[in-house]
Design an enzyme around this catalytic site. Sequence first.
Site: not given
Ligand code: NAD
Ligand code: TYD
Length: 352
Positions: A133-135, A158, A162
């Site tokens: 992630t960019d975070e 989080y 990461k």
């Molecule tokens: P998500 O939470 O929707 O899915 C995570 C998946 O991992 C789930 O299916 C869960 O069951 C599985 N999981 C969790 N713990 C596990 C374990 N111990 N063993 C096996 N499986 C396990 O997450 P996502 O949003 O799909 O993100 C996927 C990846 O992409 C993550 O690594 C996240 O850090 C990265 N990412 C997410 C975003 C975003 O915006 N969602 C952006 C950049 C990077």
């Molecule tokens: P989120 O979807 O949790 O992603 P991330 O924190 O990883 O960027 O949140 C996106 C943005 O929205 C973040 O600035 C927090 C804000 N947010 C709210 O204002 N209300 C909410 O209920 C949630 C879940 C997030």
Amino acid sequence: MEAYNKRILITGGAGFIGSHVVRRFLKRYPDYLIINVDKLTYAGNLENLKDIEKAPNYCFEKGDIVDAPVVDEIFTKYQITDVIHLAAESHVDRSIEGPLDFVMTNVVGTVNLLEAAKKSWIDSAHVFHHVSTDEVYGSLGDEGLFNESTPYDPRSPYSASKASSDHFVMAYFHTYDLPIKMSNCSNNYGSHHFPEKLIPLMIHNIQHNKPLPVYGKGDNIRDWLWVEDHASAIDTIFHQGRVGESYNVGGLNEWTNIKLVRFLCQIMDEKLGREKGESEKLITFVTDRAGHDKRYAIDASKLENELNWRPSLKFEEGLVQTVDWYLQNQDWVTKVTSGSYKEYYKKMYDNR
Ligand code: NAD
Ligand code: TYD
């Protein structure tokens, strides 16, 4: 099994992004065997993969990557040639409530996978693609973008977990020559997104006339990318990226949270046949997130210039498509918002 050109372990394939990556690889690469290993936590859902579960080149294994013998067994059973690692605890708010699960899955789980790959792979004809992630770069002020040389400065449990996993992945490249690739992507949106995250949570609440909890003043900025474009970037980096390199993924699409929530309200008013401005009345400003990162914004020029990747979908169109998906998939929504989601929601938002 030898008939397949690659036998790719995709971790977290039942989650939001993972399910899109699994589907893309199954459709585009029938000569690859795809092994999806997922613990099926609250965020993992086999419904996300219903349409492809019978594909001949697909196997699902329920398993926890924190359990090293389980990981080793899967490497041996399928003679894994490559890894695309997405499994993670992914929600910042949950990490604030309880960081340990994040350390276990995101750090220990990642190291278990790296160890299994190190033990199994005797040459460099493999790829370990770590999805991050960019975070990890922390929080931006009004100016500038994150690029691949931005120093790591994670600020939530989080992002700290990461960042730690990213460092281990790079350490395995430098120390053991493990052929790793890494991508750091901005916020994703699209179908199958668990409604704890901003966009699906707001869509759900608007539909059910529930308050829309905007943290702080709503002026935090996120850079949104369609999940299918993230999947296409992973595909590109996995196949063409340089070993030992990380690539930032994003589409120059910054929105303040409040502007985004207002836009969602407008779309939903139209879709639900409500008066213009009706859904916006649900907006409620609530106590800010602790340590809330102000702004994320990605410079993806390395990926664009080196590998010719481009995002495909405009955000405004993607959001309408996403709203349509949620409105048309009420069974999915009902399933994931029953049970433990209700308790989670109460704990996070009641009296906030
Ligand atoms: P998500 O939470 O929707 O899915 C995570 C998946 O991992 C789930 O299916 C869960 O069951 C599985 N999981 C969790 N713990 C596990 C374990 N111990 N063993 C096996 N499986 C396990 O997450 P996502 O949003 O799909 O993100 C996927 C990846 O992409 C993550 O690594 C996240 O850090 C990265 N990412 C997410 C975003 C975003 O915006 N969602 C952006 C950049 C990077
Ligand atoms: P989120 O979807 O949790 O992603 P991330 O924190 O990883 O960027 O949140 C996106 C943005 O929205 C973040 O600035 C927090 C804000 N947010 C709210 O204002 N209300 C909410 O209920 C949630 C879940 C997030």
